[in-house]
Write a protein that holds these residues in place. Structure first.
Motif, PDB file in Angstrom:
ATOM      1  N   GLN A  35       0.843  -1.191   0.000  1.00  6.17           N
ATOM      2  CA  GLN A  35       0.000   0.000   0.000  1.00  6.17           C
ATOM      3  C   GLN A  35       0.874   1.235   0.000  1.00  6.17           C
ATOM      4  O   GLN A  35       1.976   1.226   0.549  1.00  6.17           O
ATOM      5  CB  GLN A  35      -0.894   0.035   1.238  1.00  6.17           C
ATOM      6  CG  GLN A  35      -1.899  -1.075   1.296  1.00  6.17           C
ATOM      7  CD  GLN A  35      -2.763  -0.967   2.552  1.00  6.17           C
ATOM      8  OE1 GLN A  35      -2.537  -0.141   3.428  1.00  6.17           O
ATOM      9  NE2 GLN A  35      -3.775  -1.801   2.620  1.00  6.17           N
ATOM     10  N   HIS A  37       0.495   5.211   1.081  1.00  8.71           N
ATOM     11  CA  HIS A  37      -0.341   6.186   1.774  1.00  8.71           C
ATOM     12  C   HIS A  37       0.235   7.578   1.539  1.00  8.71           C
ATOM     13  O   HIS A  37       1.409   7.815   1.782  1.00  8.71           O
ATOM     14  CB  HIS A  37      -0.376   5.896   3.276  1.00  8.71           C
ATOM     15  CG  HIS A  37      -1.014   4.596   3.613  1.00  8.71           C
ATOM     16  ND1 HIS A  37      -2.336   4.504   3.967  1.00  8.71           N
ATOM     17  CD2 HIS A  37      -0.532   3.334   3.616  1.00  8.71           C
ATOM     18  CE1 HIS A  37      -2.626   3.239   4.191  1.00  8.71           C
ATOM     19  NE2 HIS A  37      -1.551   2.506   3.988  1.00  8.71           N
ATOM     20  N   SER A  39      -0.474  11.779   2.246  1.00 15.00           N
ATOM     21  CA  SER A  39      -1.244  12.798   2.955  1.00 15.00           C
ATOM     22  C   SER A  39      -1.691  13.852   1.951  1.00 15.00           C
ATOM     23  O   SER A  39      -0.882  14.330   1.153  1.00 15.00           O
ATOM     24  CB  SER A  39      -0.386  13.462   4.033  1.00 15.00           C
ATOM     25  OG  SER A  39      -0.005  12.525   4.994  1.00 15.00           O
TER      26      SER A  39
END
Length: 74
Positions: A35, A37, A39
């Motif tokens: 994954q 991620h 922000s």
């Protein structure tokens, strides 16, 4: 102090090398998943919608992800 910092850096690098996937750990035809991620950036003061393109290149495969960021509804 410098010697301790260098030694700590070497230990951290050795630990990273053991935990990071290497090219020779996968057989031909096998795959590895994970994954990513991210922000989101802050909404601009103008409150307008912003569109971002995230391009991920893995050898010959090119993946383009389009993300639209709009202000939250009030």
């Amino acid at each position: 102090m410098f010697a301790a910092t260098i030694e700590r850096g070497k230990q951290n690098m050795a630990q990273l090398e053991q935990s990071v996937i290497k090219d020779n750990t996968l057989m031909s035809g096998e795959w590895y998943a994970g994954q990513l991620h991210l922000s989101p950036p802050t909404t601009p003061p103008s409150g307008n919608q912003k569109t971002y393109f995230i391009i991920i290149q893995v050898r010959a495969d090119r993946h383009v992800v389009e993300v639209a960021q709009a202000p939250a509804a009030s």
